[in-house]
Enzyme design. Structure first.
Site, PDB file in Angstrom:
ATOM      1  N   TYR A 120       0.814  -1.217   0.000  1.00  0.00           N
ATOM      2  CA  TYR A 120       0.000   0.000   0.000  1.00  0.00           C
ATOM      3  C   TYR A 120       0.852   1.275   0.000  1.00  0.00           C
ATOM      4  CZ  TYR A 120      -4.495  -2.315   0.949  1.00  0.00           C
ATOM      5  OH  TYR A 120      -5.639  -3.065   0.873  1.00  0.00           O
ATOM      6  N   LYS A 153       4.683 -14.713   1.019  1.00  0.00           N
ATOM      7  CA  LYS A 153       4.657 -15.148  -0.388  1.00  0.00           C
ATOM      8  C   LYS A 153       6.088 -15.090  -0.910  1.00  0.00           C
ATOM      9  CE  LYS A 153       2.718 -16.735  -4.010  1.00  0.00           C
ATOM     10  NZ  LYS A 153       2.100 -18.088  -4.044  1.00  0.00           N
ATOM     11  N   ASP A 212      -1.583 -18.126  -0.349  1.00  0.00           N
ATOM     12  CA  ASP A 212      -2.562 -18.973  -1.059  1.00  0.00           C
ATOM     13  C   ASP A 212      -2.968 -20.154  -0.181  1.00  0.00           C
ATOM     14  OD1 ASP A 212       0.127 -19.597  -1.445  1.00  0.00           O
ATOM     15  OD2 ASP A 212      -0.085 -20.237  -3.525  1.00  0.00           O
ATOM     16  N   ASP A 217      -5.444  -7.344   4.494  1.00  0.00           N
ATOM     17  CA  ASP A 217      -6.718  -6.818   3.986  1.00  0.00           C
ATOM     18  C   ASP A 217      -7.583  -7.958   3.461  1.00  0.00           C
ATOM     19  OD1 ASP A 217      -8.637  -4.932   2.965  1.00  0.00           O
ATOM     20  OD2 ASP A 217      -7.785  -5.300   0.980  1.00  0.00           O
ATOM     21  N   ASP A 220     -11.404  -9.909   5.248  1.00  0.00           N
ATOM     22  CA  ASP A 220     -12.754 -10.082   4.696  1.00  0.00           C
ATOM     23  C   ASP A 220     -13.140 -11.556   4.808  1.00  0.00           C
ATOM     24  OD1 ASP A 220     -12.932  -7.349   3.845  1.00  0.00           O
ATOM     25  OD2 ASP A 220     -14.115  -7.947   2.103  1.00  0.00           O
TER      26      ASP A 220
HETATM   27  C1  IPM Z   1     -10.071  -1.914   4.483  1.00  0.00           C
HETATM   28  C2  IPM Z   1     -10.383  -1.391   3.115  1.00  0.00           C
HETATM   29  C3  IPM Z   1      -9.291  -0.442   2.630  1.00  0.00           C
HETATM   30  C4  IPM Z   1      -7.973  -1.183   2.634  1.00  0.00           C
HETATM   31  C5  IPM Z   1      -9.550   0.162   1.246  1.00  0.00           C
HETATM   32  C6  IPM Z   1     -10.881   0.824   1.198  1.00  0.00           C
HETATM   33  C7  IPM Z   1      -8.463   1.045   0.775  1.00  0.00           C
HETATM   34  O1  IPM Z   1     -10.574  -2.436   2.215  1.00  0.00           O
HETATM   35  O2  IPM Z   1      -9.916  -1.109   5.414  1.00  0.00           O
HETATM   36  O3  IPM Z   1     -10.009  -3.132   4.644  1.00  0.00           O
HETATM   37  O4  IPM Z   1      -7.684  -1.920   1.690  1.00  0.00           O
HETATM   38  O5  IPM Z   1      -7.234  -1.041   3.603  1.00  0.00           O
HETATM   39 MN    MN Z   2     -10.575  -4.381   3.130  1.00  0.00          MN
END
Ligand code: IPM
Ligand code: MN
Ligand code: NAD
Length: 361
Positions: free
Chosen positions: A141, A192, A225, A249, A253
């Site tokens: 990032y 990785k 992976d 990140d 999720d």
């Molecule tokens: C998160 C989000 C952000 C990230 C995006 C919106 C830039 O997905 O906070 O998880 O990738 O950090």
């Molecule tokens: Mn995210």
């Protein structure tokens, strides 16, 4: 000198989409819990985000980071609008906050609450209990790079990851310190280095070096992976997980959905030195598909506010909020939001949480 305790000053960026809807409920919950413990907040709302962008051509005023620097903490909803490119909205507001305030620890828990269903078969409440430490200031990032010959057939884009020994060691050490205090004392590093022979190799070297300082913590190193596969196959085996910015990140999720929903995933962006304000926000985004319908699950935002209370050393108030969420989810008859299979509205969930908090007096 004696006198009334000054209210803690919190900057609020509700942002876009469901951001304002869920943040409102997070504020109500934090206010209710802190009031019982004799603490109050001064919430200062800043109207920054995509609507501000449509009016001013930028997501926030040029000096917004200086403005935020004066606060005790930042509470953020979500940023992102379907009609503006995400790299403009996110690089114009959210991501610079994490970097400028050196919030290098991004803490993201995934816990399977009693009363909540995992999409994975036969998972007992509490059996999934993962704490991800995501590096939050560099890595993939760093946004270093450029474009050449743009909009021609020779278009070139260079996007460079930045891994530093200081950056890797400090997030890995923070993760080990936490793992050493948890009952299972386990940590998994996500890498990785089989493909990325520079940055990820440095990451692995830093992991091995820091691991030697914590002989009581058992370690494993997984390729990303393989790690996503194992999050589904054996989520119970994970305790603390430490990952780079992008891998963290993506994994969080996945971590959110295996314990039931994005609507439960809380997050804290922390500057452990406390020189700068830390920022608290749900893992989820602006959810344009459900914006304005009053059905967003506010619990991720509410749990993020609890992480803020904890960081502000209001542990008792944080516990009141966490316990209210746990009780609500465990109740068979209580309102549940649609993402958890119920029909409760955002505001009703928020009200039920406030009621449970008040009952903890
Ligand atoms: C998160 C989000 C952000 C990230 C995006 C919106 C830039 O997905 O906070 O998880 O990738 O950090
Ligand atoms: Mn995210
Ligand atoms: P998202 O998290 O906004 O939504 C993913 C899915 O989860 C959608 O179906 C959404 O309805 C659902 N969901 C998310 N939060 C929910 C909640 N509280 N209650 C119920 N359901 C919920 O991810 P996306 O669709 O990839 O991104 C939408 C926008 O948000 C994009 O512009 C993206 O860049 C941005 N984004 C911002 C942040 C942030 O501000 N921290 C985080 C992630 C994505």
């Amino acid at each position: 000198m004696t006198g009334a305790i000054q209210p803690l000053r919190i900057a609020v960026i509700e942002g876009d989409g469901i951001g304002p809807e869920v943040t409102r409920e997070a504020i109500r919950a934090a206010d209710a819990a802190a009031a019982i413990d004799g603490v109050s907040f001064e919430w200062r709302k800043f109207p920054w985000g995509s609507d501000y962008y449509f009016e001013h051509g930028r997501m926030a005023p040029a000096d917004y980071l200086d403005t935020l620097a004066e606060f005790d903490a930042i509470l953020l909803g979500a940023v992102g609008h379907p009609s503006v490119q995400d790299h403009i909205t996110l690089n114009g507001l959210l991501l610079p906050i994490r970097r400028r305030f050196d919030q290098y620890v991004c803490l993201r828990p995934s816990y399977l609450y009693p009363g909540t269903q995992s999409p994975l078969r036969d998972k007992e409440p509490g059996s999934i209990d993962i704490l991800v430490f995501r590096e939050n200031t560099e890595g993939e990032y760093a946004n270093v790079g450029g474009r050449l010959y743009q909009q021609t057939d020779a278009d070139v884009a260079i996007q460079t990851s930045v891994f530093t020994r200081r950056g890797c060691e400090r997030i890995i050490r923070a993760a080990f310190e936490s793992a050493a205090k948890r009952p299972r004392r386990k940590i998994a590093s996500i890498t990785k280095s089989n493909a990325q022979g520079y940055g990820m190799v440095l990451w692995d070297e830093c992991f091995d070096k820091v691991a030697a300082e914590f002989p009581g913590v058992s370690t494993e190193s997984l390729l990303i992976d393989r790690a996503v596969m194992e999050f589904v196959r054996r989520p119970e085996s994970f305790d603390v997980v430490v990952a780079s910015n992008l891998f963290g990140d993506i994994l969080t999720d996945l971590g959110a959905i295996i314990v039931g929903s994005m609507g439960l995933a809380a997050s804290a962006n922390i500057d452990p030195t406390r020189r700068s304000p830390s920022m608290f926000e749900p893992v989820h985004g602006s959810a344009p598909d459900i914006t304005g319908q009053g059905i967003a699950n506010p619990l991720a935002a509410i749990l993020s506010a609890a992480m803020m209370l904890d960081h502000l050393r209001l542990e008792t108030s944080a516990a009141r909020v966490n316990s209210a969420v746990k009780q609500l989810l465990a109740r068979v008859d209580g309102p549940k939001p649609p993402d958890l299979g119920g029909s409760g509205r955002t505001e009703d969930i928020g009200s039920a949480i406030v009621e449970l908090i008040n009952a903890s007096k």
